[in-house]
Design an enzyme around this catalytic site. Structure first.
Site, PDB file in Angstrom:
ATOM      1  N   GLU A  28      28.291  33.255  18.076  1.00  0.00           N
ATOM      2  CA  GLU A  28      27.197  33.944  18.763  1.00  0.00           C
ATOM      3  C   GLU A  28      27.377  33.698  20.249  1.00  0.00           C
ATOM      4  O   GLU A  28      27.410  32.555  20.692  1.00  0.00           O
ATOM      5  CB  GLU A  28      25.844  33.384  18.317  1.00  0.00           C
ATOM      6  CG  GLU A  28      25.441  33.784  16.933  1.00  0.00           C
ATOM      7  CD  GLU A  28      24.046  33.300  16.569  1.00  0.00           C
ATOM      8  OE1 GLU A  28      23.417  32.542  17.352  1.00  0.00           O
ATOM      9  OE2 GLU A  28      23.582  33.676  15.488  1.00  0.00           O
ATOM     10  N   HIS A  61      28.348  36.241  46.248  1.00  0.00           N
ATOM     11  CA  HIS A  61      27.228  37.165  46.367  1.00  0.00           C
ATOM     12  C   HIS A  61      25.911  36.547  45.913  1.00  0.00           C
ATOM     13  O   HIS A  61      25.897  35.643  45.080  1.00  0.00           O
ATOM     14  CB  HIS A  61      27.492  38.429  45.539  1.00  0.00           C
ATOM     15  CG  HIS A  61      28.757  39.130  45.910  1.00  0.00           C
ATOM     16  ND1 HIS A  61      29.556  39.752  44.984  1.00  0.00           N
ATOM     17  CD2 HIS A  61      29.368  39.320  47.109  1.00  0.00           C
ATOM     18  CE1 HIS A  61      30.600  40.292  45.586  1.00  0.00           C
ATOM     19  NE2 HIS A  61      30.507  40.039  46.878  1.00  0.00           N
ATOM     20  N   LYS A  70      22.433  34.515  36.411  1.00  0.00           N
ATOM     21  CA  LYS A  70      23.560  35.214  35.790  1.00  0.00           C
ATOM     22  C   LYS A  70      24.171  34.347  34.694  1.00  0.00           C
ATOM     23  O   LYS A  70      24.327  33.134  34.866  1.00  0.00           O
ATOM     24  CB  LYS A  70      24.634  35.542  36.828  1.00  0.00           C
ATOM     25  CG  LYS A  70      24.173  36.499  37.899  1.00  0.00           C
ATOM     26  CD  LYS A  70      25.245  36.728  38.944  1.00  0.00           C
ATOM     27  CE  LYS A  70      24.738  37.666  40.031  1.00  0.00           C
ATOM     28  NZ  LYS A  70      25.708  37.809  41.117  1.00  0.00           N
ATOM     29  N   TYR A 130      28.715  39.863  32.472  1.00  0.00           N
ATOM     30  CA  TYR A 130      27.620  38.961  32.837  1.00  0.00           C
ATOM     31  C   TYR A 130      26.272  39.635  32.684  1.00  0.00           C
ATOM     32  O   TYR A 130      26.108  40.821  32.914  1.00  0.00           O
ATOM     33  CB  TYR A 130      27.808  38.349  34.225  1.00  0.00           C
ATOM     34  CG  TYR A 130      27.876  39.287  35.395  1.00  0.00           C
ATOM     35  CD1 TYR A 130      26.768  39.508  36.188  1.00  0.00           C
ATOM     36  CD2 TYR A 130      29.063  39.915  35.734  1.00  0.00           C
ATOM     37  CE1 TYR A 130      26.835  40.342  37.285  1.00  0.00           C
ATOM     38  CE2 TYR A 130      29.144  40.753  36.822  1.00  0.00           C
ATOM     39  CZ  TYR A 130      28.020  40.965  37.602  1.00  0.00           C
ATOM     40  OH  TYR A 130      28.086  41.804  38.681  1.00  0.00           O
ATOM     41  N   LYS A 165      34.234  44.912  51.767  1.00  0.00           N
ATOM     42  CA  LYS A 165      32.924  44.278  51.937  1.00  0.00           C
ATOM     43  C   LYS A 165      33.068  42.757  51.977  1.00  0.00           C
ATOM     44  O   LYS A 165      32.527  42.096  52.862  1.00  0.00           O
ATOM     45  CB  LYS A 165      31.991  44.699  50.807  1.00  0.00           C
ATOM     46  CG  LYS A 165      30.626  44.040  50.840  1.00  0.00           C
ATOM     47  CD  LYS A 165      29.768  44.466  49.685  1.00  0.00           C
ATOM     48  CE  LYS A 165      30.143  43.649  48.476  1.00  0.00           C
ATOM     49  NZ  LYS A 165      29.287  43.814  47.317  1.00  0.00           N
ATOM     50  N   ASP A 166      33.808  42.194  51.016  1.00  0.00           N
ATOM     51  CA  ASP A 166      33.927  40.735  50.934  1.00  0.00           C
ATOM     52  C   ASP A 166      34.749  40.155  52.086  1.00  0.00           C
ATOM     53  O   ASP A 166      34.511  39.025  52.502  1.00  0.00           O
ATOM     54  CB  ASP A 166      34.530  40.319  49.590  1.00  0.00           C
ATOM     55  CG  ASP A 166      33.542  40.474  48.436  1.00  0.00           C
ATOM     56  OD1 ASP A 166      32.355  40.768  48.690  1.00  0.00           O
ATOM     57  OD2 ASP A 166      33.963  40.312  47.278  1.00  0.00           O
TER      58      ASP A 166
END
Length: 181
Positions: A28, A61, A70, A130, A165-166
């Site tokens: 699971e 981020h 998360k 995630y 962006k990063d």
């Protein structure tokens, strides 16, 4: 599932209990009741990220007005996952934690709201999944430059593959918006 809290309070490495037989394995990977009981959280959004190239860094981020917890899991491949405590007033402000997640060890990482998150891809064609405790809000998206010397993170790569962006994210000390405890 085995929940192990790490040095950064609220960060957990979660190891599922595998049932293995001659056919393979079963486990699971998620049960809401366990996450309610252990972490007092509910998830509202699932994301999946595919990365072609090794040495790709995604992150660091975070969101402030709509903070996200998360739950990170690698479906295929390997990553070095990094979490940074960026909560103003935290005794662990600026400290980081890292863990190897892959499709062989089946470990998951829970990153609570108030932390920056990112990872280095260590295997071609890696797929990361995630769950998030809050919805992505593009107007509330922030980030910290991956090689910020104040964070003292050893990524193991000098010239990573980065998004535009990063590449242009500010240093932690230049952040105008950070979460508070």
């Amino acid at each position: 599932m085995i929940f192990e809290e790490q040095e950064l309070k609220g960060v957990y490495v979660i190891t599922p209990k595998l049932n293995i037989d001659k056919r393979g394995y079963f486990f699971e990977s998620f049960r809401q009741k366990e996450f309610n009981d252990m972490l007092n959280c509910e998830f509202v959004q699932d994301n999946q990220v595919y990365t072609k190239k090794i040495n790709t860094i995604r992150g660091l981020h975070y969101q402030v007005k709509n903070p996200q917890g998360k739950l990170i899991q690698v479906i295929s491949g390997t990553i070095c996952d990094i979490v940074v405590d960026i909560r103003i007033g935290s005794k662990d402000f600026g400290k980081s934690f890292k863990v190897l997640l892959n499709s062989s060890n089946h470990k998951m990482l829970y990153v609570p709201p108030g932390f920056a998150h990112g990872y280095l891809v260590l295997k071609k064609n890696t797929i990361v999944s995630y769950k998030c405790t809050n919805y992505f809000a593009p107007n509330d998206e922030y980030g910290i430059r991956w090689n910020d010397s104040d964070l003292n993170i050893t990524w193991g790569v000098d010239e990573p593959v980065l998004s535009d962006k990063d590449k242009n994210l500010p240093l932690l000390k230049k952040q105008k918006t950070l979460p508070k405890i």
